[in-house]
Motif scaffolding. Structure first.
Motif, PDB file in Angstrom:
ATOM      1  N   ARG A 135      -0.347  -8.305   8.744  1.00  0.00           N
ATOM      2  CA  ARG A 135      -0.941  -9.420   8.403  1.00  0.00           C
ATOM      3  C   ARG A 135      -1.995 -10.425   8.349  1.00  0.00           C
ATOM      4  O   ARG A 135      -2.774 -10.294   8.522  1.00  0.00           O
ATOM      5  CB  ARG A 135      -0.142  -9.749   6.621  1.00  0.00           C
ATOM      6  CG  ARG A 135      -1.008 -10.533   5.472  1.00  0.00           C
ATOM      7  CD  ARG A 135      -0.472  -9.942   4.660  1.00  0.00           C
ATOM      8  NE  ARG A 135      -0.683 -11.137   4.418  1.00  0.00           N
ATOM      9  CZ  ARG A 135      -0.364 -12.111   2.927  1.00  0.00           C
ATOM     10  NH1 ARG A 135       1.134 -11.525   1.988  1.00  0.00           N
ATOM     11  NH2 ARG A 135      -0.518 -13.808   2.293  1.00  0.00           N
ATOM     12  N   THR A 162       2.414  -5.405   1.769  1.00  0.00           N
ATOM     13  CA  THR A 162       1.916  -5.644   0.949  1.00  0.00           C
ATOM     14  C   THR A 162       0.780  -4.346   1.471  1.00  0.00           C
ATOM     15  O   THR A 162      -0.701  -4.878   1.581  1.00  0.00           O
ATOM     16  CB  THR A 162       1.062  -7.284   0.216  1.00  0.00           C
ATOM     17  OG1 THR A 162       0.888  -7.099   2.176  1.00  0.00           O
ATOM     18  CG2 THR A 162       2.363  -7.431  -0.419  1.00  0.00           C
ATOM     19  N   MET A 174       0.469  -7.038  -8.218  1.00  0.00           N
ATOM     20  CA  MET A 174       0.895  -5.518  -7.546  1.00  0.00           C
ATOM     21  C   MET A 174       2.371  -5.429  -7.770  1.00  0.00           C
ATOM     22  O   MET A 174       2.241  -3.457  -7.654  1.00  0.00           O
ATOM     23  CB  MET A 174      -0.168  -5.591  -6.804  1.00  0.00           C
ATOM     24  CG  MET A 174       0.765  -6.397  -5.514  1.00  0.00           C
ATOM     25  SD  MET A 174       0.030  -6.218  -3.396  1.00  0.00           S
ATOM     26  CE  MET A 174      -0.012  -4.603  -3.131  1.00  0.00           C
ATOM     27  N   GLN A 210      -3.457  -2.732   7.302  1.00  0.00           N
ATOM     28  CA  GLN A 210      -1.956  -3.247   7.482  1.00  0.00           C
ATOM     29  C   GLN A 210      -0.541  -2.356   6.822  1.00  0.00           C
ATOM     30  O   GLN A 210      -0.412  -1.721   6.078  1.00  0.00           O
ATOM     31  CB  GLN A 210      -2.573  -4.324   5.937  1.00  0.00           C
ATOM     32  CG  GLN A 210      -1.529  -5.530   5.670  1.00  0.00           C
ATOM     33  CD  GLN A 210      -1.345  -6.832   5.412  1.00  0.00           C
ATOM     34  OE1 GLN A 210      -2.445  -7.091   4.793  1.00  0.00           O
ATOM     35  NE2 GLN A 210      -0.600  -6.944   4.284  1.00  0.00           N
ATOM     36  N   SER A 232      -8.347   6.230  -0.448  1.00  0.00           N
ATOM     37  CA  SER A 232     -10.208   6.972   0.354  1.00  0.00           C
ATOM     38  C   SER A 232     -11.147   6.765  -0.453  1.00  0.00           C
ATOM     39  O   SER A 232     -11.710   6.612  -0.028  1.00  0.00           O
ATOM     40  CB  SER A 232      -9.377   8.086   0.066  1.00  0.00           C
ATOM     41  OG  SER A 232      -9.492   8.923  -1.069  1.00  0.00           O
ATOM     42  N   HIS A 270      -7.889  -4.500   5.883  1.00  0.00           N
ATOM     43  CA  HIS A 270      -6.780  -4.535   4.970  1.00  0.00           C
ATOM     44  C   HIS A 270      -6.151  -3.076   4.939  1.00  0.00           C
ATOM     45  O   HIS A 270      -4.761  -2.770   4.981  1.00  0.00           O
ATOM     46  CB  HIS A 270      -7.186  -4.675   3.700  1.00  0.00           C
ATOM     47  CG  HIS A 270      -5.767  -5.316   3.137  1.00  0.00           C
ATOM     48  ND1 HIS A 270      -6.155  -4.398   1.732  1.00  0.00           N
ATOM     49  CD2 HIS A 270      -4.216  -5.811   3.423  1.00  0.00           C
ATOM     50  CE1 HIS A 270      -4.448  -4.593   1.533  1.00  0.00           C
ATOM     51  NE2 HIS A 270      -3.421  -5.086   1.796  1.00  0.00           N
ATOM     52  N   THR A 271      -7.557  -2.281   5.162  1.00  0.00           N
ATOM     53  CA  THR A 271      -6.095  -0.130   4.940  1.00  0.00           C
ATOM     54  C   THR A 271      -5.871  -0.092   5.899  1.00  0.00           C
ATOM     55  O   THR A 271      -5.099   0.517   5.617  1.00  0.00           O
ATOM     56  CB  THR A 271      -7.580   0.226   4.820  1.00  0.00           C
ATOM     57  OG1 THR A 271      -8.659   0.214   5.567  1.00  0.00           O
ATOM     58  CG2 THR A 271      -8.317   1.098   3.606  1.00  0.00           C
ATOM     59  N   VAL A 284      -4.603  -9.071   9.830  1.00  0.00           N
ATOM     60  CA  VAL A 284      -6.299  -8.721   8.618  1.00  0.00           C
ATOM     61  C   VAL A 284      -6.213 -10.191   7.805  1.00  0.00           C
ATOM     62  O   VAL A 284      -7.714 -10.129   7.816  1.00  0.00           O
ATOM     63  CB  VAL A 284      -5.217  -8.078   7.514  1.00  0.00           C
ATOM     64  CG1 VAL A 284      -5.481  -7.644   6.310  1.00  0.00           C
ATOM     65  CG2 VAL A 284      -4.880  -6.678   8.313  1.00  0.00           C
ATOM     66  N   ASP A 285      -5.155 -11.007   7.878  1.00  0.00           N
ATOM     67  CA  ASP A 285      -6.024 -12.143   6.876  1.00  0.00           C
ATOM     68  C   ASP A 285      -6.548 -12.932   8.375  1.00  0.00           C
ATOM     69  O   ASP A 285      -8.085 -13.061   7.237  1.00  0.00           O
ATOM     70  CB  ASP A 285      -5.121 -13.263   6.787  1.00  0.00           C
ATOM     71  CG  ASP A 285      -4.220 -12.307   5.758  1.00  0.00           C
ATOM     72  OD1 ASP A 285      -4.563 -11.392   4.976  1.00  0.00           O
ATOM     73  OD2 ASP A 285      -3.148 -13.146   4.584  1.00  0.00           O
ATOM     74  N   ASP A 338      -2.181  -9.196  -3.048  1.00  0.00           N
ATOM     75  CA  ASP A 338      -2.827 -10.753  -2.144  1.00  0.00           C
ATOM     76  C   ASP A 338      -3.856 -10.496  -1.202  1.00  0.00           C
ATOM     77  O   ASP A 338      -4.136 -11.729  -0.650  1.00  0.00           O
ATOM     78  CB  ASP A 338      -1.162 -10.437  -1.652  1.00  0.00           C
ATOM     79  CG  ASP A 338      -1.616  -9.339  -0.564  1.00  0.00           C
ATOM     80  OD1 ASP A 338      -1.667  -8.447  -0.878  1.00  0.00           O
ATOM     81  OD2 ASP A 338      -1.001  -9.488   0.385  1.00  0.00           O
ATOM     82  N   ARG A 393     -14.001   6.052   1.600  1.00  0.00           N
ATOM     83  CA  ARG A 393     -13.666   5.310   2.992  1.00  0.00           C
ATOM     84  C   ARG A 393     -14.532   5.441   4.124  1.00  0.00           C
ATOM     85  O   ARG A 393     -14.317   7.339   4.078  1.00  0.00           O
ATOM     86  CB  ARG A 393     -12.105   5.178   3.176  1.00  0.00           C
ATOM     87  CG  ARG A 393     -11.773   3.791   4.707  1.00  0.00           C
ATOM     88  CD  ARG A 393     -10.933   3.007   4.326  1.00  0.00           C
ATOM     89  NE  ARG A 393     -11.062   2.236   3.506  1.00  0.00           N
ATOM     90  CZ  ARG A 393     -10.325   2.041   1.422  1.00  0.00           C
ATOM     91  NH1 ARG A 393     -10.090   2.872   1.429  1.00  0.00           N
ATOM     92  NH2 ARG A 393     -11.083   1.463   1.443  1.00  0.00           N
TER      93      ARG A 393
END
Ligand SMILES: Cc1cc2nc3c(=O)[nH]c(=O)nc-3n(C[C@H](O)[C@H](O)[C@H](O)COP(=O)(O)OP(=O)(O)OC[C@H]3O[C@@H](n4cnc5c(N)ncnc54)[C@H](O)[C@@H]3O)c2cc1C
Ligand SMILES: Nc1ncnc2c1ncn2[C@@H]1O[C@H](COP(=O)(O)O)[C@@H](O)[C@H]1O
Lengths: 262, 320
Positions: B234, B251, A121, B247, A165, B244-245, B237-238, A182, B189
């Protein structure tokens, strides 16, 4: 049917090391240990999974553009399970920017032959996240990028892109350039057997003349951008640290009020 | 004065804040000409004019929603050819960077991504970037072609500067590549009612120390008392505790709010990469040795399950 996958991997300075700039304002690669960019491990992983889930005859080639030491990144990808490697190395490449790197990668990918390119990425040093898009533009093939899920079936690549979004399902015909995030799934660790096998796998070395690239198309002098200065960010002035003795939340509120946040 | 193209990020005509910030920066370099594409493009004009757009070039077509990235590159290229601008500015979202990169390649131009500031210089715009997890600040400029620069949210203040904002239809011919990658479905979303993470003035984040999805209610309550966005490390989130949005980090999202409050977050380099440019940083962590304390303006060594609810109550009572 056969499927040729080329995975682009970058050799980067360790993010937990003390990264800094050399005198010519390029990234100093001497003082900090390098490694295969963690974000490109996800690309290798997805390429291997596509290979394992396919009935076709799949060949996974890892490709890097970088200095001599970048071979370490290739070796790691080979020990994870890639079949062969290509190292593009040339003194004239020092200081090449994203536009130039994408040219070298595009020529190398074409010379290698490909149905699918899989990239990470973003690189963990430059963190631009633009090379896959540039590669697709140069190759004139679809870009199916920033995927958290990817699959290939019958000449079509599909994937899920979690955008700002919305979440999108994408689809394109091969050949194509894919990049994975990831979120696509943990990368495997090389097994002992994999590490031993990697030692016997072929690593080709190409220079600019092998790719018909002129020295005035790449390198620091011919970059499309100039870094005029790089300054270490002044250390943040030491803050106030208190131990919570039952009033920590109130003390914090007092600080925030003093800063006009409440 | 030379014109500067500004790519408009909007949702059905509602202009997102980073685009308005771009107009502030664009005015330092030239006269802003906005380019708005897709459904609702025409509805952006009033907001853009109020913030300094002298012209708004619009084009509506189904391709912008049905195919990835390339139709927008085609349109921006058409706009560059029509206007011959001194620079092109694009908001630094994931998509924005991809659009900008392909445009730069087509124009034979250099690209700078993730600028946090922009000023005019003798040889064109000079962009400030924050690199190596914000350990260094660099100044760069594009040395070939029309500078294409993507700018991070919260890099400038939104300033009203009324201008004509005359709407003109942009004429766009899509390239063969435009329909290469089909968007077969799109799930917007759901709004949480909280501010957008990258745009928020205050961000309240939780990490592994929050220890469970249900406990994130404590973080959300603090965020709501301050009108803040919610972020997560993270690790959180993990573990599946937060989407994840949300985080924050290398990344995830990169944020630069006025105030960042980290609870139960150790401060790993990859997390710092996404929050180190915040103006004021506050942390709550029970480990006095946690690296996050190296960054803070104010830190509380303590259990977040005691400190955060007490802080929330105090904020609420002070706000009345
Ligand atoms: C390529 C790559 C990309 C990455 N990208 C990101 C990214 O985008 N964002 C990101 O965040 N990380 C990222 N990481 C991961 C990063 O390295 C760390 O692993 C992660 O940030 C750790 O999250 P954490 O601080 O919540 O957890 P930990 O490091 O486990 O820290 C938890 C902290 O909570 C404290 N704590 C525990 N209980 C309590 C309590 N009751 N009260 C108060 N404090 C408590 C502990 O003392 C500890 O300091 C990335 C890693 C890699 C290799
Ligand atoms: N020098 C390089 N060699 C091989 N692949 C690269 C190189 N630079 C970038 N890439 C690929 O492009 C992706 C995005 O990089 P970037 O645009 O630099 O953030 C990386 O994850 C790699 O897959």
């Amino acid at each position: 049917m056969s499927l040729r996958i080329v995975v682009t991997v970058k050799y980067v300075p360790d993010a937990t090391g003390d990264r800094h700039f050399a005198d010519d304002l390029t990234v100093d690669r001497d003082d900090v240990d390098g490694l295969l960019s963690e974000l490109d491990e996800y690309a290798v992983e997805q390429a291997l999974q596509i290979s394992e889930n396919s009935d076709d005859d799949v060949e996974v080639t890892v490709l890097t553009v970088g200095p001599e030491d970048a071979k370490d990144a290739l070796r790691k990808a080979l020990s994870m399970g890639a079949d062969k490697a290509i190292h593009v190395e040339d003194d004239d490449l020092h200081g090449t920017d994203a536009i130039g790197t994408s040219l070298v990668l595009a020529k190398a990918v074409e010379k290698a032959g490909y149905d699918l390119v899989v990239s990470g990425m973003a690189s963990t040093d430059g963190t631009m996240g633009v090379v896959p898009a540039l590669l697709a533009e140069r190759l004139g093939v679809p870009q199916v990028t920033l995927l958290s899920e990817v699959s290939v079936e019958g000449g079509t690549v599909k994937g899920r892109r979690d955008g700002d979004s919305a979440t999108e399902q994408l689809q394109a015909s091969l050949p194509a350039v894919v990049s994975v995030t990831d979120q696509s799934g943990e990368a495997r660790y090389p097994s002992f057997k994999g590490i031993m096998a990697a030692k016997k796998k072929p690593v080709e070395s190409w220079d600019l003349s092998d790719l018909d690239i002129d020295e005035d198309e790449v390198g620091l002098e011919n970059a499309y951008t100039v870094v005029e200065s790089a300054a270490e960010r002044p250390a943040r002035t030491a803050g106030t640290i208190v131990k919570d003795e039952g009033e920590g939340g109130k003390q914090l509120a007092e600080f925030l009020a003093g800063q006009k946040f409440i | 004065m030379a014109e500067v193209l500004v790519y408009v990020d909007h949702v059905d005509g509602a202009v997102r804040k980073p685009t308005l910030e771009l107009l502030t920066l664009a005015r330092r370099v030239g006269e802003p000409v906005a380019v708005a594409l897709g459904a609702g493009a025409g509805d952006t004009a009033a907001a853009l004019a109020e913030h300094g757009a002298v012209k708004v070039l619009t084009h509506e077509a189904a391709e912008y929603a049905d195919y990835l990235v390339v139709p927008k590159v085609d349109a921006l290229q058409a706009a560059v050819e029509a206007v011959s601008p001194a620079a092109v500015l694009v908001p630094s979202s994931a998509e924005g960077k991809e659009i900008a990169a392909r445009l730069a390649l087509r124009l034979g131009s250099g690209i700078i991504t993730d600028a946090v500031d922009l000023e005019s210089g003798d040889e064109g715009p000079v962009a400030t970037q924050s690199v190596f997890a914000a350990a260094f600040t660099t100044k760069s400029r594009v040395s070939k072609g029309t500078p294409v620069i993507t700018v991070k949210p919260n890099s400038a203040a939104v300033e009203p500067a009324p201008a004509a904002g005359a709407v003109e239809a942009l004429s766009v011919t899509f390239s063969a590549a435009a329909t290469g990658t089909k968007v077969t479905s799109r799930t917007p979303r759901e709004s949480t009612g909280r501010p957008e993470l990258t745009e928020a003035a205050i961000v309240v984040s939780g990490g592994r120390g929050v220890n469970g999805a249900e406990n994130f209610a404590i973080i959300e309550a603090l965020a709501d008392s301050l009108g803040a966005a919610v972020g997560a490390s993270r690790a959180a989130v993990d573990a599946g505790w937060y989407p994840h949005t949300n985080q924050v980090g290398q990344t995830g999202k990169s944020v630069s709010p006025q105030l960042y409050i980290a609870s139960g977050i150790s401060g790993a380099i990859q997390h710092r990469a996404g929050m180190q440019t915040s103006k004021t940083i506050v942390a709550i962590n029970k480990d006095a040795e946690a690296p996050i304390f190296e960054l803070v303006d104010y830190g509380v060594v303590g259990d977040l399950f005691d400190v955060v609810p007490q802080l929330t109550e105090e904020v609420k009572s002070r706000k009345g």
